[in-house]
Design an enzyme around this catalytic site. Structure first.
Site, PDB file in Angstrom:
ATOM      1  N   ARG A  37      -7.047   3.697  10.985  1.00  0.00           N
ATOM      2  CA  ARG A  37      -6.669   2.554  11.374  1.00  0.00           C
ATOM      3  C   ARG A  37      -7.656   1.803  12.241  1.00  0.00           C
ATOM      4  O   ARG A  37      -7.880   0.626  12.498  1.00  0.00           O
ATOM      5  CB  ARG A  37      -5.269   2.308  11.746  1.00  0.00           C
TER       6      ARG A  37
ATOM      7  N   ARG B 287      12.901  -2.869   9.180  1.00  0.00           N
ATOM      8  CA  ARG B 287      12.426  -2.192  10.146  1.00  0.00           C
ATOM      9  C   ARG B 287      12.342  -2.841  11.557  1.00  0.00           C
ATOM     10  O   ARG B 287      12.197  -4.091  11.212  1.00  0.00           O
ATOM     11  CB  ARG B 287      10.832  -1.917   9.781  1.00  0.00           C
TER      12      ARG B 287
ATOM     13  N   LYS C  73       0.882  -1.053  -0.017  1.00  0.00           N
ATOM     14  CA  LYS C  73      -0.235   0.046   0.111  1.00  0.00           C
ATOM     15  C   LYS C  73       0.668   1.271   0.057  1.00  0.00           C
ATOM     16  O   LYS C  73       0.603   2.311  -0.815  1.00  0.00           O
ATOM     17  CB  LYS C  73      -0.957   0.025   1.137  1.00  0.00           C
TER      18      LYS C  73
ATOM     19  N   ARG D 161       0.611  -6.778  14.160  1.00  0.00           N
ATOM     20  CA  ARG D 161       0.066  -5.709  13.367  1.00  0.00           C
ATOM     21  C   ARG D 161      -0.979  -6.149  12.492  1.00  0.00           C
ATOM     22  O   ARG D 161      -2.093  -5.596  12.207  1.00  0.00           O
ATOM     23  CB  ARG D 161       1.020  -5.259  12.642  1.00  0.00           C
TER      24      ARG D 161
ATOM     25  N   ARG E 291      11.197  -7.530   3.659  1.00  0.00           N
ATOM     26  CA  ARG E 291      11.347  -6.078   3.297  1.00  0.00           C
ATOM     27  C   ARG E 291      12.402  -5.285   3.861  1.00  0.00           C
ATOM     28  O   ARG E 291      13.061  -5.568   4.923  1.00  0.00           O
ATOM     29  CB  ARG E 291      10.008  -5.567   4.089  1.00  0.00           C
TER      30      ARG E 291
END
Ligand code: AMP
Length: 217
Positions: free
Chosen positions: A88, A154, A13, A165, A122
């Site tokens: 969110r 991250r 996204k 998450r 990632r």
């Protein structure tokens, strides 16, 4: 045009939201990036937000709503903006409804298994760009194409925080989609397709809506 890009972590996204922003010249507004900016600059907001971010929890709504409202009230957002990572939960959506009028919500659908696989590979850069070691690798291993800085993993892309998450996404964020669906403002796209294909579909729907806006005037 005021746009929200929804999707589970790892759906791409952020990548799509940035592509839209660049293509149409609307500011890209990512709450995660704003918090990470504060963290990097060691502000009080950054320190407070990091207590929640590092284990994958949501930063309290009051803090988050305030930074979003301040950002989208900036003059550069008058013609439109692209929100990534906000709202969110229901309280954030209700707040957003009071301070702005969203034209289009895009949901990039992706199953949990695929999302986890993507997050595990990632790689992030301080400039905000993100890559994937297999699906979207940088030209030079470990180095950002844009700013040549070293890429890193991250802190919240660890298995425990990823699980948390995704759980929050299913429980608190996904129900928001019905609200935009009922307002006929939701566009769904298959997140397992290539970055280019997803963007082509998104561009199509934005162009159609822009034409309609012009005809409506
Ligand atoms: P993201 O880059 O969107 O995955 O966000 C990274 C982290 O920042 C999240 O896991 C949360 O801790 C925090 N965060 C980002 N956006 C929000 C939001 N809308 N509400 C609360 N916390 C957020």
């Amino acid at each position: 045009m005021k746009i929200i890009v929804f999707g589970p972590q790892g759906s791409g996204k952020g990548t799509q939201a940035e592509l839209i922003a660049r293509r149409y010249g609307w500011p890209y507004v990512s709450t995660g990036d704003i918090f990470r900016f504060h963290l990097k600059n060691k502000t009080n907001l950054g320190k407070e937000a990091n207590e929640y971010m590092k284990n994958g929890s949501l930063v309290p709504d009051e803090l988050t709503n305030e930074i979003v409202s301040e950002r989208i009230n900036h003059p550069d957002c008058v013609a439109g903006f692209v929100l990534d990572g906000y709202p969110r939960n229901k309280a954030q959506l209700e707040f957003l409804d009071k301070v702005s009028n969203i034209d289009l919500a895009i949901i990039i659908n992706l199953g949990d298994e695929q999302a986890i696989r993507r997050l595990s590979g990632r790689l992030a850069c301080k400039c905000g760009l993100s890559y994937h070691s297999d699906f979207n690798p940088p030209k030079k291993k470990g180095i950002c194409d844009k700013c040549s800085d070293r890429l890193f993993r991250r802190e919240d892309d660890n298995p425990e925080a990823i699980r948390k998450r995704l759980e929050i996404y299913h429980q608190e964020t996904k129900p928001l989609l019905d609200i935009y669906q009922n307002k006929k403002k939701l566009f769904q796209v298959d997140g397992s397709k290539s970055i280019e294909e997803i963007f082509r579909q998104i561009e199509n729907v934005i162009n159609i809506r822009l034409k309609t806006q012009i005809t409506d005037v």
